[in-house]
Design an enzyme around this catalytic site. Structure first.
Site, short mmCIF file in Angstrom:
data_model
loop_
_atom_site.label_atom_id
_atom_site.label_comp_id
_atom_site.label_asym_id
_atom_site.label_seq_id
_atom_site.Cartn_x
_atom_site.Cartn_y
_atom_site.Cartn_z
N LYS A 21 0.75 -1.40 0.23
CA LYS A 21 0.22 0.06 -0.03
C LYS A 21 0.82 1.21 0.17
O LYS A 21 1.06 1.80 0.69
CB LYS A 21 -1.28 -0.25 1.33
CG LYS A 21 -1.57 0.85 1.94
CD LYS A 21 -2.21 1.17 0.62
CE LYS A 21 -3.33 3.68 0.93
NZ LYS A 21 -2.66 4.34 0.99
N GLU A 72 7.84 2.10 11.39
CA GLU A 72 9.17 2.58 12.00
C GLU A 72 8.35 4.25 11.78
O GLU A 72 8.06 4.51 10.88
CB GLU A 72 10.10 2.91 10.76
CG GLU A 72 11.48 3.67 10.59
CD GLU A 72 11.33 4.60 9.87
OE1 GLU A 72 11.29 6.10 11.04
OE2 GLU A 72 11.87 4.82 8.89
N CYS A 106 13.32 11.07 7.76
CA CYS A 106 13.27 10.72 8.92
C CYS A 106 14.33 10.57 10.04
O CYS A 106 14.91 10.85 10.60
CB CYS A 106 12.43 9.50 8.91
SG CYS A 106 13.46 7.24 8.68
N GLU A 117 8.11 16.42 16.03
CA GLU A 117 8.67 15.97 14.71
C GLU A 117 8.07 17.37 13.97
O GLU A 117 7.11 17.32 13.40
CB GLU A 117 9.08 14.74 14.13
CG GLU A 117 9.55 14.84 13.02
CD GLU A 117 9.55 13.17 12.39
OE1 GLU A 117 10.19 12.55 11.66
OE2 GLU A 117 7.99 12.63 12.71
#
Length: 489
Positions: free
Chosen positions: A181, A256, A289, A386
């Site tokens: 996906k 993650e 990331c 973040e």
């Protein structure tokens, strides 16, 4: 089924790929070019629960035959696919550039080729695997690694091709079938991957792609009891939802989830190298990331560091991602650009100091200037959360203990970067910094056999090397009483 689309001379299917065939949907969603907004690239098939069911049926039906192959036999397919990726680097790179906005030169020279390396490395690792064998209390013991079943792979919009191959390669090498996906903001390179899977001769149903919106597809995919493994990269809130669905069916789940990594610079470091690397954290407009977004510098050298940092940041060039001179790309979507600007505006309102940048590069488009913020204190939102954009923070420390404390002061723990000239400090601080990967005097060099993953809200589980192959397998211990059986040959 929809007609294939021509995008700058490259033919791309907008449809799902299920059981070796292209499958359409009655509705679509748009994907647009980040650096040429609002240029529309394609109307992409928008899957629903029925599409998810069709993919699960195909992956389940194909699993016994794929699992029955030896690792070496599966490796033939994976190596063939790697060859095709290498032969199609230019097309893959251009589509990824147009769809996600990453710099074309970076894609051509490094990122797409990493996808080929992922399939080669996992094919070889799986083929070279040796079962653990030992004797214990009069029994002969072996640990057998068996394919687990259909695996659901959910990838983010940043570096979508590389991350899809990073996750799909170990699943396929371990003997699992795959449902991929891709993210709805950047789905097109996954469609090209399906074309290459087909050219490589993979059996129908071994690899499937379902496109669509997570809010519409998520529950149907993650809650399907036919799914035996789930591997996800994305946001913390989404991971919590997926984790609950996985728990309902007792399905192993890796996640993650990004980071807020420190870049810790000591007075004995090569300041020029550290400043150059810090300015490099603006690459891909900070949509990485593992980026070291919290610059933390020993107080005695902070001014000298900043002088060098500003010089390297000034050298960045913003513009069209296809231009080799461009070093900073546009953010992927206006919604994400607005989110990043929201962090900057709230920091300004809260009393944080905008050292540089802090606004759009142009009145229109998705570019934001490289921004550096000195927070009023460590509790500042821009330090603790973040941002995933070209926004770095700058803090100082007086001694090693304070530097480590600042480095470890968020809920994240994906990675860390340390700059020092001392071997003893490199070892000591490298061990002390909280993160799944810590680099010393370098950044983003990855050994594909090493474990990769996060601590805290940066994720659960590990990918990479045998760690990923073990995750995608059912492990069985076989014990036979010594002397109780003999060979019939």
């Amino acid at each position: 089924m929809h007609e294939r689309i021509d995008i700058e001379g490259i033919s791309v299917s907008p449809d799902h790929f299920i059981d070796g065939k292209r499958v359409g949907s009655p509705t679509t969603f748009e994907t647009r070019c980040p650096f040429d907004w609002p240029r529309k690239l394609a109307d992409v098939a928008r899957g629903d629960a029925a599409t998810a069911d069709l993919a699960a049926q195909a992956a389940s039906a194909a699993f016994p035959g794929w699992a029955a192959l030896t690792a070496a036999q599966r490796g033939v397919y994976l190596h063939r696919l790697a060859d095709l990726i290498e032969a199609n680097v230019e097309q893959l790179a251009l589509i990824e550039c147009l769809d996600m906005g990453m710099l074309l030169e970076s894609l051509r020279l490094r990122v797409i080729l990493r996808g080929a390396a992922n399939f080669r490395n996992y094919a070889d690792l799986a083929s070279a695997h040796e079962e653990r064998v030992w004797s214990s209390r009069g029994t002969a013991n072996r640990v057998i690694r068996s394919p687990a079943g259909p695996a659901l792979i959910i990838t983010p919009w940043n570096a979508p091709f590389m991350l899809s191959t990073w996750k799909c390669a170990p699943a396929l090498a371990a003997g699992n079938t795959v449902i991929l996906k891709p993210a709805d903001w950047s789905p097109l390179s996954a469609s090209l991957l399906a074309d290459l899977i087909e050219q490589a001769g993979f059996p129908p149903g071994v690899f499937n792609i379902v496109q669509g919106l997570g809010t519409e597809l998520g529950n149907a995919l993650t809650g399907d009891p036919r799914i035996k493994r789930i591997s996800f990269t994305g946001s913390v809130p989404t991971a919590r939802v997926i984790g609950k669905a996985a728990a309902e069916n007792i399905v192993p789940f890796t996640a993650e989830l990004g980071g807020k990594s420190p870049l810790l610079v000591f007075a004995d470091a090569d300041l020029d190298a550290a400043a150059r690397k810090a300015a490099g954290q603006y690459d891909d407009s900070g949509q990485v990331c593992m980026a070291g977004t919290r610059i933390i510098v020993e107080e005695s050298v902070s001014e000298a560091f900043l002088e060098r940092f500003h010089a390297y940041t000034d050298a960045h060039v913003m513009g069209d991602s296809r231009d080799p001179a461009t070093t900073m790309s546009a953010l992927i979507h206006p919604v994400h650009a607005a989110r990043v600007l929201g962090f900057i505006d709230r920091a300004r309102t809260a009393g944080d100091t905008i050292v540089r940048g802090g606004k759009r590069w142009k009145d229109d488009g998705n570019w934001i200037e490289p921004t550096l913020i000195a927070p009023r204190d460590n509790a500042s939102e821009v330090v603790q959360n973040e941002v995933f954009g070209p926004v770095l923070t700058f803090q100082t420390f007086k001694d090693e203990a304070e530097g480590i404390a600042l480095a470890n002061s968020t809920a994240y723990g994906l990675s860390g970067i340390v700059y020092t000239g001392s071997a003893e400090r490199a070892e000591r601080v490298g061990r002390a910094v909280r993160g799944g990967t810590v680099w010393v005097n370098t950044f983003l060099i990855r050994d594909l056999t090493a474990p990769f993953g996060g601590i805290g809200i940066s994720g659960i589980g590990r990918e990479g090397g045998d760690y990923a192959l073990d995750f995608h397998s059912d492990l069985k211990t076989l014990q036979i009483l010594e002397g109780s059986v003999r060979s019939s040959q």
